[in-house]
Design a protein around this motif. Structure first.
Motif, PDB file in Angstrom:
ATOM      1  N   ALA A   1      13.353  39.807   9.743  1.00  0.00           N
ATOM      2  CA  ALA A   1      12.340  40.069  10.774  1.00  0.00           C
ATOM      3  C   ALA A   1      12.122  38.870  11.680  1.00  0.00           C
ATOM      4  O   ALA A   1      11.586  38.999  12.783  1.00  0.00           O
ATOM      5  CB  ALA A   1      11.019  40.459  10.110  1.00  0.00           C
ATOM      6  N   LEU A   2      12.516  37.703  11.213  1.00  0.00           N
ATOM      7  CA  LEU A   2      12.263  36.480  11.988  1.00  0.00           C
ATOM      8  C   LEU A   2      13.432  36.113  12.888  1.00  0.00           C
ATOM      9  O   LEU A   2      13.372  35.138  13.634  1.00  0.00           O
ATOM     10  CB  LEU A   2      11.967  35.312  11.038  1.00  0.00           C
ATOM     11  N   MET A   3      14.505  36.879  12.794  1.00  0.00           N
ATOM     12  CA  MET A   3      15.690  36.533  13.565  1.00  0.00           C
ATOM     13  C   MET A   3      15.374  36.534  15.057  1.00  0.00           C
ATOM     14  O   MET A   3      14.567  37.312  15.534  1.00  0.00           O
ATOM     15  CB  MET A   3      16.803  37.536  13.275  1.00  0.00           C
ATOM     16  N   THR A   4      16.036  35.644  15.769  1.00  0.00           N
ATOM     17  CA  THR A   4      15.815  35.552  17.214  1.00  0.00           C
ATOM     18  C   THR A   4      17.162  35.408  17.903  1.00  0.00           C
ATOM     19  O   THR A   4      18.132  34.928  17.318  1.00  0.00           O
ATOM     20  CB  THR A   4      14.934  34.343  17.567  1.00  0.00           C
ATOM     21  N   LYS A   5      17.202  35.839  19.156  1.00  0.00           N
ATOM     22  CA  LYS A   5      18.462  35.691  19.893  1.00  0.00           C
ATOM     23  C   LYS A   5      18.577  34.295  20.485  1.00  0.00           C
ATOM     24  O   LYS A   5      19.630  33.885  20.941  1.00  0.00           O
ATOM     25  CB  LYS A   5      18.515  36.737  21.009  1.00  0.00           C
ATOM     26  N   LYS A   6      17.464  33.583  20.501  1.00  0.00           N
ATOM     27  CA  LYS A   6      17.463  32.266  21.155  1.00  0.00           C
ATOM     28  C   LYS A   6      18.315  31.249  20.406  1.00  0.00           C
ATOM     29  O   LYS A   6      18.964  30.411  20.975  1.00  0.00           O
ATOM     30  CB  LYS A   6      16.029  31.744  21.278  1.00  0.00           C
ATOM     31  N   TYR A   7      18.266  31.310  19.106  1.00  0.00           N
ATOM     32  CA  TYR A   7      19.059  30.369  18.320  1.00  0.00           C
ATOM     33  C   TYR A   7      19.250  30.944  16.925  1.00  0.00           C
ATOM     34  O   TYR A   7      18.621  31.945  16.557  1.00  0.00           O
ATOM     35  CB  TYR A   7      18.369  29.003  18.228  1.00  0.00           C
ATOM     36  N   ASP A   8      20.099  30.340  16.152  1.00  0.00           N
ATOM     37  CA  ASP A   8      20.298  30.825  14.794  1.00  0.00           C
ATOM     38  C   ASP A   8      19.811  29.799  13.782  1.00  0.00           C
ATOM     39  O   ASP A   8      19.721  28.608  14.083  1.00  0.00           O
ATOM     40  CB  ASP A   8      21.772  31.178  14.531  1.00  0.00           C
ATOM     41  N   PHE A   9      19.445  30.273  12.624  1.00  0.00           N
ATOM     42  CA  PHE A   9      19.028  29.375  11.560  1.00  0.00           C
ATOM     43  C   PHE A   9      19.331  29.999  10.210  1.00  0.00           C
ATOM     44  O   PHE A   9      19.599  31.204  10.105  1.00  0.00           O
ATOM     45  CB  PHE A   9      17.538  29.025  11.685  1.00  0.00           C
ATOM     46  N   ALA A  10      19.344  29.154   9.179  1.00  0.00           N
ATOM     47  CA  ALA A  10      19.633  29.616   7.822  1.00  0.00           C
ATOM     48  C   ALA A  10      18.423  29.273   6.972  1.00  0.00           C
ATOM     49  O   ALA A  10      17.843  28.184   7.116  1.00  0.00           O
ATOM     50  CB  ALA A  10      20.867  28.907   7.277  1.00  0.00           C
ATOM     51  N   ALA A  11      18.006  30.203   6.093  1.00  0.00           N
ATOM     52  CA  ALA A  11      16.782  29.939   5.341  1.00  0.00           C
ATOM     53  C   ALA A  11      16.693  30.804   4.095  1.00  0.00           C
ATOM     54  O   ALA A  11      17.524  31.678   3.864  1.00  0.00           O
ATOM     55  CB  ALA A  11      15.568  30.186   6.233  1.00  0.00           C
ATOM     56  N   LYS A  12      15.694  30.505   3.315  1.00  0.00           N
ATOM     57  CA  LYS A  12      15.419  31.321   2.134  1.00  0.00           C
ATOM     58  C   LYS A  12      13.903  31.478   2.023  1.00  0.00           C
ATOM     59  O   LYS A  12      13.149  30.544   2.275  1.00  0.00           O
ATOM     60  CB  LYS A  12      15.974  30.627   0.885  1.00  0.00           C
ATOM     61  N   THR A  13      13.515  32.704   1.646  1.00  0.00           N
ATOM     62  CA  THR A  13      12.091  32.954   1.445  1.00  0.00           C
ATOM     63  C   THR A  13      11.746  32.787  -0.024  1.00  0.00           C
ATOM     64  O   THR A  13      12.615  32.837  -0.887  1.00  0.00           O
ATOM     65  CB  THR A  13      11.740  34.395   1.832  1.00  0.00           C
TER      66      THR A  13
ATOM     67  N   PHE B   1      18.391  24.452  10.860  1.00  0.00           N
ATOM     68  CA  PHE B   1      18.917  24.999  12.107  1.00  0.00           C
ATOM     69  C   PHE B   1      19.569  23.905  12.938  1.00  0.00           C
ATOM     70  O   PHE B   1      19.168  22.752  12.817  1.00  0.00           O
ATOM     71  CB  PHE B   1      17.785  25.695  12.887  1.00  0.00           C
ATOM     72  N   PRO B   2      20.521  24.245  13.803  1.00  0.00           N
ATOM     73  CA  PRO B   2      21.246  25.518  13.824  1.00  0.00           C
ATOM     74  C   PRO B   2      22.153  25.658  12.588  1.00  0.00           C
ATOM     75  O   PRO B   2      22.304  24.691  11.855  1.00  0.00           O
ATOM     76  CB  PRO B   2      22.079  25.420  15.101  1.00  0.00           C
ATOM     77  N   VAL B   3      22.754  26.822  12.435  1.00  0.00           N
ATOM     78  CA  VAL B   3      23.573  27.037  11.241  1.00  0.00           C
ATOM     79  C   VAL B   3      24.788  26.103  11.245  1.00  0.00           C
ATOM     80  O   VAL B   3      25.124  25.494  10.236  1.00  0.00           O
ATOM     81  CB  VAL B   3      24.011  28.515  11.149  1.00  0.00           C
ATOM     82  N   GLU B   4      25.451  26.018  12.408  1.00  0.00           N
ATOM     83  CA  GLU B   4      26.575  25.086  12.532  1.00  0.00           C
ATOM     84  C   GLU B   4      26.020  23.701  12.865  1.00  0.00           C
ATOM     85  O   GLU B   4      25.168  23.583  13.737  1.00  0.00           O
ATOM     86  CB  GLU B   4      27.519  25.546  13.661  1.00  0.00           C
ATOM     87  N   ASN B   5      26.519  22.688  12.210  1.00  0.00           N
ATOM     88  CA  ASN B   5      26.031  21.323  12.436  1.00  0.00           C
ATOM     89  C   ASN B   5      24.506  21.249  12.507  1.00  0.00           C
ATOM     90  O   ASN B   5      23.931  20.926  13.547  1.00  0.00           O
ATOM     91  CB  ASN B   5      26.616  20.736  13.727  1.00  0.00           C
TER      92      ASN B   5
END
Lengths: 712, 377
Positions: free
Chosen positions: A510-522, A546-550
């Motif tokens: 639900a938190l995903m955004t098109k502006k940037y990507d990120f990796a996380a755990k709830t 964030f971001p997922v790459e580098n």
């Protein structure tokens, strides 16, 4: 009488005088030491001199951009020695009127000038040597007082005495209050102020003071003073903007969910430098305040965010992301206790891939796999097998405290299956694998995620980058590598993939955004589950990078006991994480590049900065972002004018000659002041916005005039 | 032959004066070491040996200078006397206008190249005394004549004292008194001496008047407040009270070396008020010993003068001795509140580069005189 004899007689005469002189001195010594002896010895007690400490000016605590998080502001007490040795009657009488006038004017207008003079004369006649003029005077005021008649003659000739003291101030108020900390009398020192107290406090000086009344001592002179040595400055890694964003996001989130306490940390992935650390708790009056450093001082059961460690242990053991794992429709009995998944999705499946089980955060999925692989209770030497899992946690560095530069860090707690004291039972391993039975601080948990983000290289989290003295470098703290590699390359890659998956198609979707990507755990942990509490309390956690790459930043948000509008990590802590990440993207140049790729905002015509004037480079940067069609009519001018022409925009160059007043209409205030003050003009500003009127016609020669700008 | 015997055999000159120098040097090292405790702690972060070492170097240098000058035939000083005095005048003028200001008074200049500060009045003083010894002894035949004897004697005195006075009145007054005593011993007519006293008073009044116009050059305020304090306040100002407490605490036997308490409260315990510290640490015995040493020096010089065949030698030794002992006694008199506060050092004992070096020179010259008198006898 011959010459020689005459000379000799005279010599003898002089000799007699000298002998008398010598005996007079000795006589005086005898008199002082034996006749008046007791008087003088007692006088030495009554004069009552003592050495008094002079506190050194305390060093500042700085943010990474050099702005003050804590600083000492000097204040002064002003006193008047009306009977100073060099303040003769003539001088006093001559200037007392004008001094009285200045004192009434600037210090105390309850007196009339005549009354003030009368008071001064009376105090002088009384023998006053230490009249209080004013307390807590600023440095500016002190400089003013020094110009007053009589006072300007200094301490010995004019009786002007000022005593310096300092008041500790925090220009940013609550921002990182607990981490910056404080040092108070009769209280345990807190935060960086406490940890770096020796560096900050400098060396105190000493001065000789004499008792002038029961409680008051006045400095005798400046002869025997040992000057205090100013404390050094501590420069932190904290970024004021990110810190501010973290604090306000945390505050909003906590108010929304009516939570008990919370913390948010942002860390620089590559170095371990902490960019922000916000802690809020509810005060007695209900307001939120940085009352405790939860991020560092409280260890908690991490909940589902710990599952990353579990799956990494499995990967190290050769599991792939696609290995099917047992879900059992979200219910399973371990030993003698039932485990239930909290997400409804599990109820549909008997089995899922390890990846999916992680993404939807299935308790049964992770616990059953761990339990099967690392020894189910009752099987042969199951405790020894269990211990292998613990060995992985140690390999991942989870057993290590971060040794952050703040006193009172809680140490990680991991049970040992082979230690009787730890009460290792048959249910310990399965529950441990989903985030119970162990204790970590939010910072320690973040550091584990940071290590994954940093390709397995574990950094030491740190808050202080430099010790400075007068803005000069004294000592710097470089990033420290704690472990070069906590797991194999493949394991790290798989872990990252899983974390990205949580956002793409898991509990954080639900938190995903098109502006940037990120990796996380709830993570959502139950609190005091062992007690029979009336209302079950929860702790919501969200941790990622964030971001997922580098990755550039890692961040953890922990909210304890949200009471309304949800309890889950994804819905309580996640939005706070997003808000902080949004802000990082808005302020960090390295991240901004990514923004441009994602966002192409639609700007309405009336929002365009037409008819405005400013620096060419500003417009060029804006255009890079907006990507409009703009006609260009300039060569290499620094200043340009943006006009609308038909359906395109026109950027026209504008000459600004050094001593001719230009047309600044359409400029922002900053640009207008820059241009005009560089020509030596004095600018008076009315209103806000852009300049729409200027009081001197363009083309007039600049001759240090005053110019009024109307903004609107 | 023991070492000490071989040294005394080689060193001629008055043995007692040599002994006095050794005694004063020893007292100086002990007293300076003890009294610099506070400033060493303050400025040198507790390195209390710093000032002792620095002072020790200067003392050693001073002894070398004493030995060198003692080897020089004293008549040579007579020859270079006019030159020395002429050199001192521009130096003093320079100091009045361009000297470095220390504690509100312009007394110091910095020598170029070697970068050493020194108090020019010390040099002016020595130059004037040597020059005066030469003039007075040379004019003995017609000493009562105004034009040919008194004028050439008095003009240099007025010039030198006048130039020292603005920044350092006490030194100037003391030098004037020394010259006055020299003139008295040198048989200058009493009419002239009375005239001089009257003239001195007029000059002093003139100086006060002048100070109203040039407050930066003349420290009138300081003088007035010190004299006021001396006359009005029987307990003395802060410094004097602390000094008296030191003396009182010393009692008969003193507190013992290094045990001074008052060094923490007395300003300049290592120079202006070193006598108080000696009294505190060595008691009445120390106080007596110091006075005795200086008076001993004076008596010894007197006995030299009785044997001196040449007027110049007698005048020279006498002048230097008067200057030295008068300064020493006055320094002590300040400490016991017999005279108003002045900034005089205790010669040979106080810490302070220039003063010590020029005192060593005076001793060297006195010893040189004694060496030639011994030879003749």
């Amino acid at each position: 009488m011959n010459i020689k004899n005459e000379v000799l007689y005279r010599v003898y005469g002089v000799t007699v005088l000298f002998l008398i002189y010598g005996f007079l001195i000795l006589g005086k010594v005898v008199k002082i030491s034996f006749v008046e002896g007791d008087y003088w010895v007692s006088k030495s007690d009554s004069l009552y001199l003592k050495y008094e400490k002079i506190d050194a000016q305390r060093g500042n605590i700085l943010a990474s951009d050099g702005s003050f998080l804590a600083t000492s502001l000097p204040y002064y007490d002003i006193r008047f020695d009306l009977n100073a040795a060099g303040l003769t009657k003539e001088i006093f009488d001559l200037h007392v009127d004008s001094l009285a006038y200045r004192l009434v004017e600037h210090v105390d207008n309850r007196y009339t000038v005549g009354g003030m003079k009368e008071m001064l004369v009376r105090e002088r006649n009384k023998g006053q040597k230490y009249l209080l003029i004013k307390r807590n005077v600023t440095h500016e005021e002190l400089e003013l007082y020094k110009t007053f008649p009589i006072f300007r003659r200094g301490q010995f000739k004019g009786g002007f005495i000022y005593e310096k003291k300092a008041i500790r101030g925090k220009p940013y108020g609550m921002l990182a209050h607990r981490t910056v900390g404080y040092v108070r009398k009769d209280a345990k020192p807190v935060g960086l102020e406490g940890y770096f107290n020796d560096v900050l406090s400098g060396e105190e000086g000493k001065r000789l003071v004499q008792r002038v009344s029961n409680k008051e001592y006045m400095p005798v002179s400046d002869l025997a003073d040992i000057q205090p040595h100013k404390g050094k400055d501590v420069k932190t890694t904290l970024d004021v903007n990110i810190q501010d964003a973290a604090q306000s996001a945390l505050m909003r989130g906590m108010l929304k969910h009516n939570a008990q306490s919370g913390s948010a940390i942002v860390m620089d992935v590559k170095t371990g430098a902490i960019k922000a650390i916000a802690n809020l708790g509810v005060k007695k009056d209900g307001d939120l305040w940085e009352k405790y450093n939860y991020a560092i001082g409280t260890r908690i059961e991490p909940g589902s965010v710990f599952k990353l460690a579990s799956v990494m242990a499995l990967f190290e053991e050769g599991y792939s992301t696609d290995t099917p794992v047992f879900i059992g429709k979200g219910k399973h009995e371990f030993y003698d206790q039932l485990m239930i998944d909290s997400g409804k999705e599990s109820f549909l499946y008997d089995s899922l891939s390890l990846r999916k089980a992680f993404e939807i955060s299935s308790n049964v999925g992770i616990a059953s796999t761990i339990s099967k692989h690392f020894g189910e209770p009752g099987s042969s030497s199951w405790r020894t097998k269990n211990a292998k899992f613990i060995a992985y946690l140690e390999q991942f560095g989870l057993d290590l405290p971060t040794n952050i530069e703040i006193e009172g860090e809680a140490v990680p707690y991991i049970k040992d299956p082979l230690d009787v004291k730890d009460e290792w039972s048959g249910t310990t391993l399965p529950w441990m694998s989903i985030g119970y039975e162990t204790l970590f601080t939010p910072l320690q948990m973040l550091n584990f995620y940071n290590t994954v983000a940093n390709d397995g290289k574990m950094m030491k989290p740190y808050l202080v980058s430099e010790i400075q003295e007068d803005g000069e470098w004294v000592q710097s703290f470089k990033p420290v590598v704690v472990k070069k590699k906590i797991a194999s390359k493949e394991t790290i890659a798989k872990a990252k993939k899983l974390l990205a998956g949580v956002v793409e198609s898991g509990t954080a979707n639900a938190l995903m955004t098109k502006k940037y990507d990120f990796a996380a755990k709830t993570g959502t942990a139950q609190l005091d589950y062992s007690k029979k509490a009336e209302r079950l309390k929860h702790r919501a956690t969200f941790v990622g990078f964030f971001p997922v790459e580098n990755p550039i930043y890692s961040c953890i948000v922990t909210i304890t006991d949200p009471k309304k509008l949800g309890i889950y990590g994804g819905e309580v802590a996640g939005p706070i994480f997003r808000e902080i990440a949004d802000n990082c993207y808005a302020t960090n140049v390295d991240l901004k590049k990514n923004v441009a790729d994602f966002r192409k905002p639609i700007i309405k015509n009336d929002k365009l900065p037409v008819n405005s004037k400013g620096k060419l480079e500003d417009y060029e940067r804006l255009n890079e972002f907006l990507d409009f069609k703009i006609e260009k009519e300039y060569k290499s001018d620094d200043w340009v004018y943006l006009k609308s022409s038909q359906d395109t925009l026109l950027l026209k160059g504008q000459d600004i000659v050094s001593n001719i007043i230009p047309n600044v209409k359409g400029m922002g205030l900053r640009d207008a002041i820059h241009v005009l003050e560089n020509m030596g003009l004095k600018v008076i500003v009315r209103g806000t916005g852009k300049v729409y009127r200027q009081s001197i016609k363009p083309g007039t020669k600049a001759r240090r005039q005053r110019i009024t700008l109307n903004l609107g | 032959m023991t070492l000490s015997k071989s040294i005394t055999a080689r060193l001629g000159g008055d043995k007692l004066i040599w002994l006095i120098i050794i005694l004063l040097t020893a007292v100086s090292l002990i007293a300076v070491y003890s009294s610099t405790g506070t400033i060493a702690y303050k400025d040198r972060g507790g390195n209390t040996e710093y000032y002792l070492f620095k002072h020790g170097v200067i003392v050693f240098l001073g002894l070398l200078i004493t030995i060198v000058l003692y080897r020089v035939h004293y008549l040579k000083f007579s020859k270079i006397a006019p030159f020395l005095w002429l050199l001192s005048i521009p130096l003093l003028i320079f100091t009045v206008f361009f000297g470095a200001e220390v504690n509100d008074a312009r007394r110091w200049i910095t020598l170029p190249i070697i970068n050493l500060t020194f108090q020019t009045s010390d040099f002016g003083k020595l130059a004037l005394i040597i020059y005066l010894a030469r003039t007075i002894s040379a004019k003995q035949e017609y000493i009562s004549d105004f034009k040919s004897a008194f004028v050439p004697i008095i003009v240099p005195i007025i010039l030198t004292c006048g130039l020292i006075a603005p920044a350092d009145l006490s030194s100037a007054l003391l030098l004037f008194l020394t010259c006055f005593i020299m003139m008295f011993i040198g048989r200058v007519h009493y009419k002239f001496l009375l005239l001089l006293l009257a003239g001195g008073m007029v000059a002093f009044a003139f100086l006060i008047l002048l100070s109203a116009f040039f407050p930066d050059f003349i420290r009138q305020e300081t003088w007035i407040s010190r004299i006021q304090e001396f006359v009005m306040n029987s307990d003395g100002g802060y410094q004097i009270q602390q000094s008296k407490i030191a003396i009182a605490k010393g009692g008969f036997f003193g507190l013992g070396p290094g045990n001074s308490i008052q060094r923490n409260f007395l300003p300049s315990p290592y120079s202006d008020f070193i006598y108080s510290i000696i009294c505190e640490e060595f008691g009445l015995i120390g106080a007596f010993l110091i006075v005795a040493i200086y008076l001993g020096l004076f008596l010894r010089t007197v006995s030299l003068v009785t044997k001196s065949p040449k007027a110049f030698g007698a005048m020279l030794a006498m002048g230097l001795s008067v200057s030295l002992v008068l300064q020493a006694l006055t320094n002590m008199a300040v400490s016991v509140h017999l005279v108003p506060v002045t900034g005089l050092t205790l010669p040979m004992v106080s810490m302070g580069g220039t003063s010590l070096i020029f005192t060593s020179m005076s001793f060297g010259i006195i010893l040189s005189v004694s060496r030639y008198i011994e030879k003749l006898n």
